[in-house]
Write a protein that holds these residues in place. Structure first.
Motif, PDB file in Angstrom:
ATOM      1  N   ASP A 142       1.240  -1.506  -0.163  1.00 62.26           N
ATOM      2  CA  ASP A 142       0.247  -0.298   0.311  1.00 62.26           C
ATOM      3  C   ASP A 142       0.619   1.418   0.136  1.00 62.26           C
ATOM      4  O   ASP A 142       0.514   2.311   0.679  1.00 62.26           O
ATOM      5  N   ARG A 143       2.304   1.004  -0.297  1.00 69.14           N
ATOM      6  CA  ARG A 143       3.149   2.411  -1.002  1.00 69.14           C
ATOM      7  C   ARG A 143       3.038   2.398  -2.047  1.00 69.14           C
ATOM      8  O   ARG A 143       3.218   1.204  -2.488  1.00 69.14           O
ATOM      9  N   LEU A 144       3.149   3.762  -2.356  1.00 66.86           N
ATOM     10  CA  LEU A 144       3.753   4.186  -3.688  1.00 66.86           C
ATOM     11  C   LEU A 144       4.923   3.654  -3.905  1.00 66.86           C
ATOM     12  O   LEU A 144       5.842   4.185  -3.254  1.00 66.86           O
ATOM     13  N   ALA A 145       5.342   3.212  -4.995  1.00 67.30           N
ATOM     14  CA  ALA A 145       6.851   2.377  -5.566  1.00 67.30           C
ATOM     15  C   ALA A 145       7.498   3.730  -6.152  1.00 67.30           C
ATOM     16  O   ALA A 145       6.634   4.677  -6.070  1.00 67.30           O
ATOM     17  N   THR A 146       8.116   3.019  -6.194  1.00 67.12           N
ATOM     18  CA  THR A 146       9.453   4.396  -7.118  1.00 67.12           C
ATOM     19  C   THR A 146       9.888   3.298  -8.835  1.00 67.12           C
ATOM     20  O   THR A 146       9.562   1.886  -8.979  1.00 67.12           O
ATOM     21  N   MET A 147      10.414   4.364  -9.269  1.00 72.14           N
ATOM     22  CA  MET A 147      10.450   3.338 -10.737  1.00 72.14           C
ATOM     23  C   MET A 147      11.961   2.808 -10.385  1.00 72.14           C
ATOM     24  O   MET A 147      12.107   2.157 -11.713  1.00 72.14           O
ATOM     25  N   TYR A 148      12.748   2.373  -9.703  1.00 67.23           N
ATOM     26  CA  TYR A 148      13.373   1.519  -9.769  1.00 67.23           C
ATOM     27  C   TYR A 148      13.829   0.528  -9.044  1.00 67.23           C
ATOM     28  O   TYR A 148      14.101  -0.517  -8.831  1.00 67.23           O
TER      29      TYR A 148
END
Length: 381
Positions: A142-148
């Motif tokens: 439930d946490r926004l991911a990152t592009m990495y």
């Protein structure tokens, strides 16, 4: 496997299907971040990715009733296998609908592919090198991911258990960091002591120094030394380093790149820290990670005008003989000041091995929260 059909990717059209599947699967997920489309294509193309100097790979698509319902990459990194004395096939880009028959068929394709090439174990999710995304998300859905990093639905973990035979091979944890208004006293005092006692200091390289002067290459050579011995790592080749310089150093905000140099050794670089602005929210405004027609504008606003309050702490590397001297404190001191100067008040610390207590202990003086955990699995084949 019922009516599941597995097809190997044989041409550019199929590769585009392979890449597109992720965007289609996660389009309605509020936590996933679309990867840059052109970057995904470049990474997977054998004529574009220098990792194929030391890697073999094939990609597989799963079809059900004529529709793509899953994908997976089968990879052998020969350098890593030699370094770790194993015969391992990696699985990566492993995505599928919530259907056990699909995930079983895809994993079966990877294991058969590996066995045909003399491998005796399968591990992943892993990429071609440590610079690719690693691990399956097992906590922090439930946490926004990152592009990495990889983002995946919770049901992926159930599928790994259902396939059977897999055990935990390595865990990575990620932290959310509240960037303080000033460097914590502990870091500040240590940084000042390190400067005086060891004649170490922070240097801000120009882009000319990094690209034409060879300092970018030196940075990644330090990374090779620093990361050697970490889980699954294989040293980056010259061509891989060239690509990383071209893809990242050429566009990096150099305010957020800190080099540690040794004044007693002709200002030799002995450590570095690389931070990028967070592109997560900007990428979610693009159309499937594509720059056109308007995706480029959202990314440019972040890259050039700092239109985000969050930074991604990508890489920190310090030569082993300088870690005990407290060189890391200089990096933290500089990056805290630099981030606040450009308006970043929070940061996402990229995956760190759960077993790397030395690295994780550095965060004890900061206001942090563990947000996500990624896991690599392994099983014999």
């Amino acid at each position: 496997m019922g009516n599941i059909e597995i097809k190997k990717v044989e041409n550019r059209k199929a590769l585009k299907q392979f890449v597109q599947f992720y965007y289609d699967l996660y389009r309605d997920c509020p936590y996933s971040v679309p990867f840059l489309y052109f970057d995904e294509m470049s990474t997977l193309r054998k004529d574009r990715n220098p990792a194929f100097e030391c890697c073999d790979a094939d990609y597989f698509l799963a079809f059900k009733d004529g529709k793509v319902v899953g994908r997976v990459a089968a990879i052998i990194n020969r350098n890593a296998n030699e370094r770790w004395q194993c015969r391992q096939v990696r699985f990566g880009w492993f995505d599928f609908i919530d259907d056990y028959a699909v995930s079983e068929a895809l994993m079966g394709a990877v294991m058969e592919w590996g066995r045909e090439r003399g491998m005796n174990e399968v591990a992943g999710p892993l990429g071609f090198t440590d610079m690719d995304r690693e691990g399956m998300l097992v906590e922090g859905f439930d946490r926004l991911a990152t592009m990495y990093i990889n983002y995946n639905y919770p049901y992926y973990v159930d599928h790994i258990e259902h396939i059977g035979g897999f055990v935990k091979d390595n865990d990575y944890v990620e932290l959310h960091v509240n960037i303080p208004a000033k460097t914590p006293d502990k870091f500040a005092r240590l940084a000042e002591m390190v400067k005086k006692r060891y004649n170490l200091r922070v240097h801000k390289f120009t882009r000319k120094e990094l690209i034409q002067g060879g300092k970018g290459r030196e940075l990644f050579e330090i990374l090779n030394e620093t990361y050697d011995g970490l889980y699954g790592f294989a040293r980056l080749t010259d061509r891989q380093i060239d690509k990383l310089i071209n893809d990242y150093i050429k566009i990096a905000d150099l305010q957020l790149v800190a080099a540690i140099v040794d004044g007693n050794d002709n200002d030799r670089m002995v450590g570095f820290g690389v931070t990028f602005p967070s592109f997560s929210k900007a990428l979610r405004k693009t159309r499937d990670g594509r720059l056109f027609p308007f995706g480029w504008w959202h990314l440019l606003r972040v890259l050039k005008w700092h239109k985000t309050d969050t930074a991604d702490l990508l890489l920190i590397g310090v030569l082993p003989e300088y870690r005990s001297k407290g060189a890391n404190a200089l990096i933290f001191d500089d990056l805290i000041q630099s981030c606040r100067r450009v308006g970043y008040y929070q940061a996402e610390a990229m995956p760190q091995m759960e077993s790397n207590k030395g690295v994780l202990s550095q965060w004890q003086y900061m206001d942090t929260e563990r947000t996500r955990r990624h896991r690599c699995f392994k099983r014999p084949i």
